[in-house]
Every structure is written in structure tokens, then in C-alpha cells.
Design a protein around this motif. Structure first.
Motif, short mmCIF file in Angstrom:
data_model
loop_
_atom_site.label_atom_id
_atom_site.label_comp_id
_atom_site.label_asym_id
_atom_site.label_seq_id
_atom_site.Cartn_x
_atom_site.Cartn_y
_atom_site.Cartn_z
N THR A 42 0.76 -1.34 0.17
CA THR A 42 -0.03 -0.13 0.13
C THR A 42 1.03 1.36 0.04
O THR A 42 2.00 1.28 0.58
CB THR A 42 -0.91 0.08 1.23
OG1 THR A 42 -0.15 0.25 2.40
CG2 THR A 42 -1.95 -1.16 1.37
N THR B 119 0.17 5.78 0.15
CA THR B 119 -0.62 6.91 0.37
C THR B 119 -0.13 8.04 -0.23
O THR B 119 1.07 8.42 -0.27
CB THR B 119 -1.24 7.17 1.74
OG1 THR B 119 -1.77 6.06 2.14
CG2 THR B 119 -2.19 8.48 1.65
N TRP C 146 -5.33 9.66 -1.31
CA TRP C 146 -5.52 8.48 -1.87
C TRP C 146 -4.59 7.26 -1.21
O TRP C 146 -3.50 7.52 -1.37
CB TRP C 146 -5.28 8.35 -3.50
CG TRP C 146 -6.14 9.43 -4.10
CD1 TRP C 146 -5.94 11.07 -4.17
CD2 TRP C 146 -7.20 9.29 -4.80
NE1 TRP C 146 -6.99 11.58 -4.85
CE2 TRP C 146 -7.81 10.62 -5.39
CE3 TRP C 146 -7.95 8.04 -5.00
CZ2 TRP C 146 -9.08 10.45 -5.89
CZ3 TRP C 146 -9.02 8.13 -5.91
CH2 TRP C 146 -9.56 9.39 -6.22
N THR C 147 -5.35 6.28 -0.91
CA THR C 147 -4.53 5.07 -0.51
C THR C 147 -4.61 4.07 -1.60
O THR C 147 -5.78 3.60 -2.13
CB THR C 147 -5.37 4.51 0.79
OG1 THR C 147 -5.35 5.43 1.82
CG2 THR C 147 -4.55 3.13 1.25
N VAL D 27 -5.81 -0.63 -6.64
CA VAL D 27 -7.06 0.11 -6.42
C VAL D 27 -6.86 1.52 -5.60
O VAL D 27 -5.71 1.47 -4.62
CB VAL D 27 -7.89 -0.50 -5.70
CG1 VAL D 27 -9.35 0.17 -5.32
CG2 VAL D 27 -8.52 -2.03 -6.49
N THR E 177 -8.22 4.35 -3.40
CA THR E 177 -9.12 4.71 -2.45
C THR E 177 -8.99 5.94 -1.89
O THR E 177 -8.10 6.31 -1.31
CB THR E 177 -9.49 3.57 -1.41
OG1 THR E 177 -9.73 2.46 -2.10
CG2 THR E 177 -10.79 4.14 -0.59
N PRO E 178 -10.02 6.83 -2.17
CA PRO E 178 -9.75 8.44 -1.71
C PRO E 178 -10.31 8.65 -0.34
O PRO E 178 -11.32 7.73 0.11
CB PRO E 178 -10.64 9.19 -2.91
CG PRO E 178 -11.58 8.30 -3.11
CD PRO E 178 -11.23 6.97 -3.13
N SER E 179 -9.92 9.62 0.37
CA SER E 179 -10.55 10.19 1.64
C SER E 179 -11.54 11.03 1.34
O SER E 179 -11.49 11.75 0.08
CB SER E 179 -9.45 10.81 2.38
OG SER E 179 -8.96 12.11 1.71
N GLN F 11 -14.89 8.74 -5.73
CA GLN F 11 -14.80 7.43 -6.16
C GLN F 11 -13.56 6.83 -6.08
O GLN F 11 -12.67 7.37 -6.77
CB GLN F 11 -15.79 7.34 -7.36
CG GLN F 11 -16.25 5.77 -7.65
CD GLN F 11 -17.19 5.72 -8.66
OE1 GLN F 11 -17.74 6.76 -9.04
NE2 GLN F 11 -17.26 4.47 -9.15
N SER F 12 -13.55 5.41 -5.58
CA SER F 12 -12.26 4.72 -5.79
C SER F 12 -12.09 4.35 -7.36
O SER F 12 -13.24 4.45 -8.35
CB SER F 12 -12.44 3.40 -5.01
OG SER F 12 -12.54 3.41 -3.73
N ARG G 146 -9.72 2.09 -10.38
CA ARG G 146 -9.05 0.88 -10.50
C ARG G 146 -7.89 1.24 -11.55
O ARG G 146 -8.00 1.97 -12.83
CB ARG G 146 -9.74 -0.19 -10.97
CG ARG G 146 -8.87 -1.57 -11.10
CD ARG G 146 -9.55 -2.58 -11.54
NE ARG G 146 -8.70 -3.77 -11.73
CZ ARG G 146 -8.64 -4.86 -11.19
NH1 ARG G 146 -9.37 -5.03 -10.26
NH2 ARG G 146 -8.13 -5.99 -11.38
#
Length: 70
Positions: free
Chosen positions: A3, A5, A14-15, A36, A38-40, A44-45, A47
Motif C-alpha cells: 500500500t 498513500t 488516496w490510499t 485500487v 481509494t480516496p478520503s 470514487q475509488s 482501478r
């Protein structure tokens, strides 16, 4: 799981996490791996298909890939 960020100009964090699917034989033919992002907040996430060494890539390249996919 790998992972990382990153934070964009709008202060969205964004992670990014490499999707754990299949085997190396099932990678795309161009050698990319699924990631993927994924935002704070309310975005929307997305890909992404990134190089296998994406975790060490320059932050601006990752943010550009996120922007292109969003």
C-alpha cells in the motif's frame, strides 16, 4: 499487501493498494498489476493498471494515473 498513500492538490488522500487477484500468470499481457486507489472524502475509488514497481514510483506519476482514471 503493498500500500501507499499520496495526496493530490485538492488535499484528497488516496490510499493505493495492489489488488490480490490470481497469479503472476494472470497479469495483463503488458506486465502491469491491478491497483485500487481509494480516496478520503467523497470521490470514487478507481482501478489502475500500473507497473509492478508502482510503490516506489514518483508521487506525481501516481497522481497522474489517478487523474486519468477518475
Amino acid at each position: 499487501m503493498t500500500t501507499r498513500t499520496v495526496q493530490d492538490a485538492d488535499s484528497t488522500e488516496w490510499t493505493l493498494a495492489q489488488a490480490l487477484v490470481g497469479t503472476d500468470d494472470e497479469r495483463d499481457h503488458d506486465g502491469t498489476v491491478p491497483v485500487v486507489a481509494t480516496p478520503s472524502g467523497g470521490a470514487q475509488s478507481v482501478r489502475l493498471e500500473l507497473d509492478p514497481d508502482w510503490a516506489g514510483a514518483d508521487e506525481s506519476l501516481l497522481l497522474s494515473a489517478i487523474a486519468d482514471a477518475a
